[in-house]
Motif scaffolding. Structure first.
Motif, PDB file in Angstrom:
ATOM      1  N   ARG A 196    -135.638 -24.246 -21.983  1.00 46.70           N
ATOM      2  CA  ARG A 196    -135.011 -23.062 -22.562  1.00 46.70           C
ATOM      3  C   ARG A 196    -135.107 -23.165 -24.069  1.00 46.70           C
ATOM      4  O   ARG A 196    -134.594 -24.102 -24.667  1.00 46.70           O
ATOM      5  CB  ARG A 196    -133.558 -22.934 -22.125  1.00 46.70           C
ATOM      6  N   HIS A 197    -135.787 -22.221 -24.662  1.00 47.60           N
ATOM      7  CA  HIS A 197    -135.989 -22.170 -26.109  1.00 47.60           C
ATOM      8  C   HIS A 197    -135.341 -20.894 -26.633  1.00 47.60           C
ATOM      9  O   HIS A 197    -135.949 -19.825 -26.576  1.00 47.60           O
ATOM     10  CB  HIS A 197    -137.475 -22.204 -26.462  1.00 47.60           C
ATOM     11  N   LEU A 198    -134.133 -21.016 -27.116  1.00 51.00           N
ATOM     12  CA  LEU A 198    -133.393 -19.859 -27.612  1.00 51.00           C
ATOM     13  C   LEU A 198    -133.645 -19.631 -29.095  1.00 51.00           C
ATOM     14  O   LEU A 198    -134.012 -20.562 -29.821  1.00 51.00           O
ATOM     15  CB  LEU A 198    -131.892 -20.061 -27.398  1.00 51.00           C
ATOM     16  N   THR A 199    -133.410 -18.415 -29.530  1.00 54.42           N
ATOM     17  CA  THR A 199    -133.415 -18.137 -30.968  1.00 54.42           C
ATOM     18  C   THR A 199    -132.151 -18.751 -31.555  1.00 54.42           C
ATOM     19  O   THR A 199    -131.173 -19.000 -30.831  1.00 54.42           O
ATOM     20  CB  THR A 199    -133.419 -16.627 -31.243  1.00 54.42           C
ATOM     21  N   PRO A 200    -132.130 -19.012 -32.856  1.00 58.37           N
ATOM     22  CA  PRO A 200    -130.910 -19.565 -33.467  1.00 58.37           C
ATOM     23  C   PRO A 200    -129.671 -18.707 -33.199  1.00 58.37           C
ATOM     24  O   PRO A 200    -128.603 -19.236 -32.879  1.00 58.37           O
ATOM     25  CB  PRO A 200    -131.255 -19.610 -34.951  1.00 58.37           C
ATOM     26  N   THR A 201    -129.813 -17.394 -33.289  1.00 57.89           N
ATOM     27  CA  THR A 201    -128.669 -16.505 -33.045  1.00 57.89           C
ATOM     28  C   THR A 201    -128.215 -16.586 -31.591  1.00 57.89           C
ATOM     29  O   THR A 201    -127.010 -16.662 -31.310  1.00 57.89           O
ATOM     30  CB  THR A 201    -129.039 -15.052 -33.408  1.00 57.89           C
ATOM     31  N   ALA A 202    -129.162 -16.602 -30.652  1.00 59.90           N
ATOM     32  CA  ALA A 202    -128.805 -16.683 -29.229  1.00 59.90           C
ATOM     33  C   ALA A 202    -128.093 -17.995 -28.919  1.00 59.90           C
ATOM     34  O   ALA A 202    -127.123 -18.011 -28.144  1.00 59.90           O
ATOM     35  CB  ALA A 202    -130.050 -16.527 -28.355  1.00 59.90           C
ATOM     36  N   LEU A 203    -128.535 -19.097 -29.514  1.00 58.69           N
ATOM     37  CA  LEU A 203    -127.883 -20.381 -29.280  1.00 58.69           C
ATOM     38  C   LEU A 203    -126.469 -20.380 -29.860  1.00 58.69           C
ATOM     39  O   LEU A 203    -125.525 -20.829 -29.210  1.00 58.69           O
ATOM     40  CB  LEU A 203    -128.708 -21.530 -29.857  1.00 58.69           C
ATOM     41  N   ARG A 204    -126.301 -19.873 -31.064  1.00 58.26           N
ATOM     42  CA  ARG A 204    -124.962 -19.792 -31.667  1.00 58.26           C
ATOM     43  C   ARG A 204    -124.032 -18.938 -30.801  1.00 58.26           C
ATOM     44  O   ARG A 204    -122.882 -19.305 -30.572  1.00 58.26           O
ATOM     45  CB  ARG A 204    -125.041 -19.229 -33.073  1.00 58.26           C
ATOM     46  N   ASP A 205    -124.537 -17.816 -30.308  1.00 58.56           N
ATOM     47  CA  ASP A 205    -123.729 -16.943 -29.455  1.00 58.56           C
ATOM     48  C   ASP A 205    -123.341 -17.641 -28.153  1.00 58.56           C
ATOM     49  O   ASP A 205    -122.203 -17.537 -27.691  1.00 58.56           O
ATOM     50  CB  ASP A 205    -124.480 -15.643 -29.146  1.00 58.56           C
ATOM     51  N   GLU A 206    -124.293 -18.356 -27.562  1.00 62.73           N
ATOM     52  CA  GLU A 206    -124.020 -19.086 -26.327  1.00 62.73           C
ATOM     53  C   GLU A 206    -122.950 -20.151 -26.554  1.00 62.73           C
ATOM     54  O   GLU A 206    -122.026 -20.295 -25.743  1.00 62.73           O
ATOM     55  CB  GLU A 206    -125.315 -19.731 -25.803  1.00 62.73           C
ATOM     56  N   LEU A 207    -123.063 -20.885 -27.647  1.00 61.99           N
ATOM     57  CA  LEU A 207    -122.074 -21.916 -27.956  1.00 61.99           C
ATOM     58  C   LEU A 207    -120.696 -21.300 -28.193  1.00 61.99           C
ATOM     59  O   LEU A 207    -119.680 -21.850 -27.743  1.00 61.99           O
ATOM     60  CB  LEU A 207    -122.527 -22.741 -29.162  1.00 61.99           C
ATOM     61  N   ALA A 208    -120.644 -20.156 -28.852  1.00 58.84           N
ATOM     62  CA  ALA A 208    -119.363 -19.477 -29.087  1.00 58.84           C
ATOM     63  C   ALA A 208    -118.733 -19.061 -27.755  1.00 58.84           C
ATOM     64  O   ALA A 208    -117.528 -19.267 -27.537  1.00 58.84           O
ATOM     65  CB  ALA A 208    -119.561 -18.272 -29.999  1.00 58.84           C
ATOM     66  N   ARG A 209    -119.528 -18.506 -26.858  1.00 62.32           N
ATOM     67  CA  ARG A 209    -119.006 -18.115 -25.536  1.00 62.32           C
ATOM     68  C   ARG A 209    -118.510 -19.321 -24.758  1.00 62.32           C
ATOM     69  O   ARG A 209    -117.605 -19.213 -23.932  1.00 62.32           O
ATOM     70  CB  ARG A 209    -120.077 -17.377 -24.726  1.00 62.32           C
ATOM     71  N   ALA A 210    -119.101 -20.498 -25.017  1.00 57.13           N
ATOM     72  CA  ALA A 210    -118.730 -21.723 -24.311  1.00 57.13           C
ATOM     73  C   ALA A 210    -117.540 -22.429 -24.957  1.00 57.13           C
ATOM     74  O   ALA A 210    -117.126 -23.491 -24.488  1.00 57.13           O
ATOM     75  CB  ALA A 210    -119.933 -22.671 -24.254  1.00 57.13           C
TER      76      ALA A 210
END
Length: 168
Positions: A131-145
């Motif tokens: 899984r290779h996310l964009t920086p924004t997508a990874l930040r959003d995923e971490l925030a949701r987690a």
């Protein structure tokens, strides 16, 4: 200090490197996602993910890993991540398909009737590989987690996170 990895060969190498340096580290082969169902026996000041997150592909497994980390991180602890990210110029080898909507890179699998957690793309079967996310997508995923990114390196794949609600 404790260290775990899913791959036995990685643990063997890590034990040898630690022994050569005189470090006292407890090593074990363990599936981090499976720890989500185990009681928490210890909390840590620092949890390091060194290029494992990119190999945890499905939403369910990623939710498990984040739950494991969150549950085992001290209230003022840090979660350090180094992971491969989406790179627009990256080309994938034949037999791989990248899904821009999810960031999942799929690897072709034989259509031999065997069971696999695959998807069919244009008549070919693939299974999740990375899984290779964009920086924004990874930040959003971490925030949701339940994490707050307090540092993201210039390469974007190096992050320091704290549990949400924690002061720096």
């Amino acid at each position: 200090m404790n260290a775990i990895d899913l791959i036995p060969e990685a643990i063997t190498l890590a034990r040898r490197f630690a022994q050569e340096r005189g470090l006292d580290i407890s090593f074990g082969v363990q599936d981090m996602c499976a720890l989500a169902n185990e009681p928490v026996s210890k909390r840590y000041d620092l949890i390091v993910d060194s290029f494992c997150l990119q190999s945890i592909v499905t939403d369910a497994d990623r939710a498990s890993i984040f739950a494991v980390v969150r549950a085992r991180l001290k209230s003022r602890g840090y979660y350090l991540i180094s992971t491969a990210m989406y790179e627009p110029e990256r080309t994938y080898d034949p037999g791989f398909q990248y899904d821009t909507a999810t960031g999942i890179c799929y690897e072709e699998v034989p259509n031999d009737g065997s069971r696999h957690d695959g998807v069919e793309i244009d008549g070919t079967w693939y299974q999740p590989h990375r899984r290779h996310l964009t920086p924004t997508a990874l930040r959003d995923e971490l925030a949701r987690a339940g994490f707050r990114v307090i540092f993201q390196g210039s390469g974007q794949g190096d992050l320091v996170c704290a549990r949400s609600g924690q002061d720096d």
